[in-house]
Design an enzyme around this catalytic site. Structure first.
Site, PDB file in Angstrom:
ATOM      1  N   CYS A 239      31.765  32.723  39.653  1.00  0.00           N
ATOM      2  CA  CYS A 239      32.797  33.560  40.268  1.00  0.00           C
ATOM      3  C   CYS A 239      33.788  32.765  41.099  1.00  0.00           C
ATOM      4  O   CYS A 239      34.924  33.195  41.279  1.00  0.00           O
ATOM      5  CB  CYS A 239      32.184  34.694  41.084  1.00  0.00           C
ATOM      6  SG  CYS A 239      31.566  34.235  42.698  1.00  0.00           S
TER       7      CYS A 239
ATOM      8  N   HIS B 106      29.847  36.768  46.765  1.00  0.00           N
ATOM      9  CA  HIS B 106      30.798  36.901  45.660  1.00  0.00           C
ATOM     10  C   HIS B 106      32.215  36.591  46.129  1.00  0.00           C
ATOM     11  O   HIS B 106      32.614  36.979  47.234  1.00  0.00           O
ATOM     12  CB  HIS B 106      30.706  38.338  45.129  1.00  0.00           C
ATOM     13  CG  HIS B 106      31.530  38.603  43.914  1.00  0.00           C
ATOM     14  ND1 HIS B 106      31.460  37.832  42.766  1.00  0.00           N
ATOM     15  CD2 HIS B 106      32.471  39.568  43.656  1.00  0.00           C
ATOM     16  CE1 HIS B 106      32.299  38.317  41.865  1.00  0.00           C
ATOM     17  NE2 HIS B 106      32.926  39.355  42.386  1.00  0.00           N
TER      18      HIS B 106
END
Length: 318
Positions: free
Chosen positions: A87, A162
């Site tokens: 990510c 994230h």
């Protein structure tokens, strides 16, 4: 998402030096800096800012609690995250893929052009199948790194961090989250004043406000133009015109920027080095001297202080 042991994508540290090295490998004239405040004064030295990269602890939230609106017809660049641990690079790709006229390396240009017209899922699969991009992503991961995770054990949400992106596109503030179905529009912004940054500040501060007070479960990075080339040119012009007072100020800032890059280079060299032999020898020595427990507690304290300084976790763990 694919299993991290099969994907070959390793954890990425949320560090300006790591991200700036990745951007350099991608052939873009951009760097990243930590942000500890969103006030105008703190952001001024990083202008022009192209995007904000936001790191947060991932938790499952109800669909109806989401701020903004999905834009399934988004015409720009957007890729889904289809493998674990990718990510950070996906966030970078979703950001730089939407900066108009941004210079890029040949491989990156070819990759973005090749994925034009693909849906986000296919685009994500193509991107994360790129060997050279995965190598660039993993370049600052320690060699022969050892994972303590059991492949058969699923990570919990409490462990998952994230990266997402907030940036302007066609007059609106967009949120690019590779785990979401589509880009999220947070509405139009005014061109006057601080422009898109003012609207993005509102959106990000509202997001941060959903965390408990004094929470350290997030951090923020500014993706911006590398100031060194413009500072060098400005300094040369001032020196040529005889404006020594302003030239001294510009020279001082240029020195700070160069020192920062020297520090990044030093820290990145440590990241590339295999320290396992040294660590093993130190642990044995500490154990023989009955100092291992004390060293462990000191290490926990140092890690806690580092995370507090950086505003949360230092790793991308999704």
């Amino acid at each position: 998402m694919a299993d991290e042991f099969q994907s070959g994508w390793q954890l990425t540290e949320s560090d300006p030096g790591v991200f700036s090295e990745l951007l350099k490998r991608l052939g873009t004239p951009l760097v990243v800096d930590d942000l500890y405040s969103l006030d105008s004064l703190s952001l001024a030295e990083h202008q022009p800012i192209q995007a904000f990269i936001f790191l947060f602890k991932w938790v499952s939230t109800p669909q109806d609690s989401m701020a903004g609106q999905y834009d399934p017809e988004f015409p720009g660049f957007f890729a889904h995250q289809v493998v674990n641990n990718a990510c950070a690079t996906l966030a970078v790709m979703n950001a730089i893929g939407n900066v108009p006229g941004l210079p890029m390396g040949t491989e990156l240009t070819d990759l973005i052009n090749f994925t034009t017209g693909m849906d986000p899922q296919t685009r994500g699969m193509v991107i994360t199948s790129s060997d050279w991009l995965r190598e660039a992503h993993n370049a600052l991961s320690p060699p022969s790194s050892i994972s303590l995770d059991d492949p058969s054990t699923q990570k919990t949400a409490a462990d998952a961090y994230h990266f997402i992106v907030y940036m302007p596109y066609m007059g609106c503030i967009y949120e690019f989250d590779g785990l979401k179905d589509a880009p999220i529009s947070h509405g139009v912004y005014e061109e006057k004043g601080e422009g898109w940054v003012a609207k993005a500040r509102e959106v990000i501060e509202a997001r941060i406000a959903t965390y408990p007070p004094e929470s350290l479960d997030f951090s923020l990075l500014a993706l911006h133009d590398d100031p060194v080339p413009s500072l060098q040119k400005h300094l040369a012009d001032l020196q040529a015109s005889g404006n020594q007072a302003e030239a001294a100020e510009v020279a001082a800032r240029l020195e700070r920027e160069n020192h920062k890059r020297e520090q990044w280079a030093f820290e990145n060299s440590l990241r590339r080095h295999n320290h396992f032999g040294l660590i093993h020898a130190l642990l044995l020595a500490l154990a023989k001297g009955n100092q291992l427990d004390t060293a462990k507690e000191n290490a926990k304290k140092a890690l806690s202080e580092r995370r507090a300084k950086k505003g949360g976790s230092a790793m991308d763990e999704d």
